[in-house]
Design a protein around this motif. Structure first.
Motif, PDB file in Angstrom:
ATOM      1  N   UNK A 228     -11.827  37.641  -1.466  1.00  0.00           N
ATOM      2  CA  UNK A 228     -12.927  38.603  -1.580  1.00  0.00           C
ATOM      3  C   UNK A 228     -13.237  38.910  -3.039  1.00  0.00           C
ATOM      4  N   UNK A 229     -12.195  39.046  -3.848  1.00  0.00           N
ATOM      5  CA  UNK A 229     -12.401  39.320  -5.273  1.00  0.00           C
ATOM      6  C   UNK A 229     -13.058  38.135  -5.954  1.00  0.00           C
ATOM      7  N   UNK A 230     -12.642  36.934  -5.614  1.00  0.00           N
ATOM      8  CA  UNK A 230     -13.261  35.748  -6.193  1.00  0.00           C
ATOM      9  C   UNK A 230     -14.730  35.652  -5.803  1.00  0.00           C
ATOM     10  N   UNK A 231     -15.061  36.015  -4.549  1.00  0.00           N
ATOM     11  CA  UNK A 231     -16.453  35.991  -4.115  1.00  0.00           C
ATOM     12  C   UNK A 231     -17.276  37.066  -4.825  1.00  0.00           C
ATOM     13  N   UNK A 232     -16.667  38.215  -5.113  1.00  0.00           N
ATOM     14  CA  UNK A 232     -17.366  39.257  -5.875  1.00  0.00           C
ATOM     15  C   UNK A 232     -17.718  38.766  -7.277  1.00  0.00           C
ATOM     16  N   UNK A 233     -16.886  37.930  -7.844  1.00  0.00           N
ATOM     17  CA  UNK A 233     -17.122  37.376  -9.186  1.00  0.00           C
ATOM     18  C   UNK A 233     -17.996  36.119  -9.121  1.00  0.00           C
TER      19      UNK A 233
ATOM     20  N   UNK B 144     -17.380  33.362  -7.648  1.00  0.00           N
ATOM     21  CA  UNK B 144     -16.589  32.138  -7.672  1.00  0.00           C
ATOM     22  C   UNK B 144     -16.420  31.730  -6.208  1.00  0.00           C
ATOM     23  N   UNK B 145     -17.176  30.718  -5.816  1.00  0.00           N
ATOM     24  CA  UNK B 145     -17.152  30.320  -4.407  1.00  0.00           C
ATOM     25  C   UNK B 145     -16.667  28.887  -4.212  1.00  0.00           C
ATOM     26  N   UNK B 146     -16.628  28.112  -5.265  1.00  0.00           N
ATOM     27  CA  UNK B 146     -16.238  26.711  -5.135  1.00  0.00           C
ATOM     28  C   UNK B 146     -14.853  26.531  -5.742  1.00  0.00           C
ATOM     29  N   UNK B 147     -13.848  26.533  -4.911  1.00  0.00           N
ATOM     30  CA  UNK B 147     -12.470  26.364  -5.360  1.00  0.00           C
ATOM     31  C   UNK B 147     -11.677  25.721  -4.229  1.00  0.00           C
ATOM     32  N   UNK B 148     -10.540  25.094  -4.550  1.00  0.00           N
ATOM     33  CA  UNK B 148      -9.741  24.448  -3.489  1.00  0.00           C
ATOM     34  C   UNK B 148      -9.025  25.476  -2.617  1.00  0.00           C
ATOM     35  N   UNK B 149      -8.503  24.981  -1.517  1.00  0.00           N
ATOM     36  CA  UNK B 149      -7.754  25.843  -0.605  1.00  0.00           C
ATOM     37  C   UNK B 149      -6.491  26.354  -1.299  1.00  0.00           C
ATOM     38  N   UNK B 150      -6.043  27.543  -0.883  1.00  0.00           N
ATOM     39  CA  UNK B 150      -4.885  28.170  -1.543  1.00  0.00           C
ATOM     40  C   UNK B 150      -3.586  27.371  -1.357  1.00  0.00           C
ATOM     41  N   UNK B 151      -3.528  26.508  -0.364  1.00  0.00           N
ATOM     42  CA  UNK B 151      -2.313  25.709  -0.187  1.00  0.00           C
ATOM     43  C   UNK B 151      -2.083  24.774  -1.367  1.00  0.00           C
TER      44      UNK B 151
ATOM     45  N   UNK C  79      -5.871  24.359 -26.986  1.00  0.00           N
ATOM     46  CA  UNK C  79      -6.759  25.482 -26.697  1.00  0.00           C
ATOM     47  C   UNK C  79      -7.400  25.407 -25.317  1.00  0.00           C
ATOM     48  N   UNK C  80      -7.324  24.274 -24.647  1.00  0.00           N
ATOM     49  CA  UNK C  80      -7.816  24.181 -23.278  1.00  0.00           C
ATOM     50  C   UNK C  80      -6.766  24.595 -22.252  1.00  0.00           C
ATOM     51  N   UNK C  81      -5.497  24.448 -22.592  1.00  0.00           N
ATOM     52  CA  UNK C  81      -4.458  24.753 -21.605  1.00  0.00           C
ATOM     53  C   UNK C  81      -4.379  26.241 -21.292  1.00  0.00           C
ATOM     54  N   UNK C  82      -4.572  27.086 -22.280  1.00  0.00           N
ATOM     55  CA  UNK C  82      -4.451  28.532 -22.034  1.00  0.00           C
ATOM     56  C   UNK C  82      -5.506  29.016 -21.042  1.00  0.00           C
ATOM     57  N   UNK C  83      -6.803  28.720 -21.224  1.00  0.00           N
ATOM     58  CA  UNK C  83      -7.766  29.169 -20.206  1.00  0.00           C
ATOM     59  C   UNK C  83      -7.523  28.546 -18.838  1.00  0.00           C
ATOM     60  N   UNK C  84      -7.091  27.292 -18.813  1.00  0.00           N
ATOM     61  CA  UNK C  84      -6.830  26.652 -17.518  1.00  0.00           C
ATOM     62  C   UNK C  84      -5.661  27.316 -16.796  1.00  0.00           C
ATOM     63  N   UNK C  85      -4.627  27.673 -17.518  1.00  0.00           N
ATOM     64  CA  UNK C  85      -3.483  28.342 -16.895  1.00  0.00           C
ATOM     65  C   UNK C  85      -3.886  29.730 -16.406  1.00  0.00           C
ATOM     66  N   UNK C  86      -4.695  30.442 -17.185  1.00  0.00           N
ATOM     67  CA  UNK C  86      -5.165  31.769 -16.763  1.00  0.00           C
ATOM     68  C   UNK C  86      -6.036  31.641 -15.518  1.00  0.00           C
ATOM     69  N   UNK C  87      -6.933  30.663 -15.499  1.00  0.00           N
ATOM     70  CA  UNK C  87      -7.779  30.458 -14.314  1.00  0.00           C
ATOM     71  C   UNK C  87      -6.934  30.107 -13.090  1.00  0.00           C
ATOM     72  N   UNK C  88      -5.934  29.262 -13.277  1.00  0.00           N
ATOM     73  CA  UNK C  88      -5.045  28.897 -12.165  1.00  0.00           C
ATOM     74  C   UNK C  88      -4.299  30.118 -11.645  1.00  0.00           C
ATOM     75  N   UNK C  89      -3.775  30.924 -12.564  1.00  0.00           N
ATOM     76  CA  UNK C  89      -3.029  32.118 -12.143  1.00  0.00           C
ATOM     77  C   UNK C  89      -3.941  33.103 -11.403  1.00  0.00           C
ATOM     78  N   UNK C  90      -5.168  33.287 -11.893  1.00  0.00           N
ATOM     79  CA  UNK C  90      -6.098  34.189 -11.203  1.00  0.00           C
ATOM     80  C   UNK C  90      -6.467  33.649  -9.822  1.00  0.00           C
ATOM     81  N   UNK C  91      -6.667  32.340  -9.710  1.00  0.00           N
ATOM     82  CA  UNK C  91      -6.995  31.736  -8.424  1.00  0.00           C
ATOM     83  C   UNK C  91      -5.855  31.924  -7.416  1.00  0.00           C
ATOM     84  N   UNK C  92      -4.617  31.831  -7.905  1.00  0.00           N
ATOM     85  CA  UNK C  92      -3.465  31.958  -7.009  1.00  0.00           C
ATOM     86  C   UNK C  92      -3.264  33.402  -6.576  1.00  0.00           C
ATOM     87  N   UNK C  93      -3.424  34.342  -7.511  1.00  0.00           N
ATOM     88  CA  UNK C  93      -3.048  35.730  -7.248  1.00  0.00           C
ATOM     89  C   UNK C  93      -4.160  36.520  -6.556  1.00  0.00           C
ATOM     90  N   UNK C  94      -5.391  36.329  -6.968  1.00  0.00           N
ATOM     91  CA  UNK C  94      -6.485  37.161  -6.454  1.00  0.00           C
ATOM     92  C   UNK C  94      -6.877  36.770  -5.034  1.00  0.00           C
TER      93      UNK C  94
END
Length: 115
Positions: free
Chosen positions: A40-45, A47-54, A22-37
């Motif tokens: 600016x959208x992350x800052x609107x939500x 969410x300011x503390x995340x690793x570099x997109x590389x 049950x932890x893997x599903x939210x983590x995968x969704x969070x990872x996918x949102x971090x990669x795709x969004x």
């Protein structure tokens, strides 16, 4: 007549698997949102503390390399510990026991041949 349901003891390993499932599903969704969004959208939500997109490339690459390495090393270790094909060790080892049929055959000699 109603059947009673027995409570089964749950091992810690089963609990760990349940939680990880049950932890893997939210983590995968969070990872996918971090990669795709975009950022600016992350800052609107807020969410300011995340690793570099590389790192979105580094993480799957590292996981894939680790998986391939495990498969290759497992195969190499199996080849190293396998005895030669013409070795008796491929048939008998310290845990081998002759079967009951084989013991009976050895205990009773065959009848003599008659002409």
């Amino acid at each position: 007549m109603a059947q009673t349901i027995r409570k089964r003891d749950v091992s810690p390993l089963e609990n760990c698997g349940f939680v990880l499932h049950f932890l893997t599903v939210p983590l995968i969704v969070m990872y996918a949102l971090w990669v795709v969004l975009p950022e600016e959208t992350l800052h609107e939500w807020d969410v300011t503390y995340y690793p570099h997109k590389s790192w979105s490339v580094y993480i799957p690459t590292a996981l894939l390399c680790a998986a391939v390495s495990v498969l290759v090393l497992n195969g190499a270790m199996n080849v190293l510990v396998t005895p030669e094909p013409d070795s008796v060790d491929t048939i008998w080892d310290e845990h081998s026991r002759p079967s009951q049929q084989r013991q009976r055959e050895v205990a009773t000699p065959p009848p003599p041949l008659q002409e």
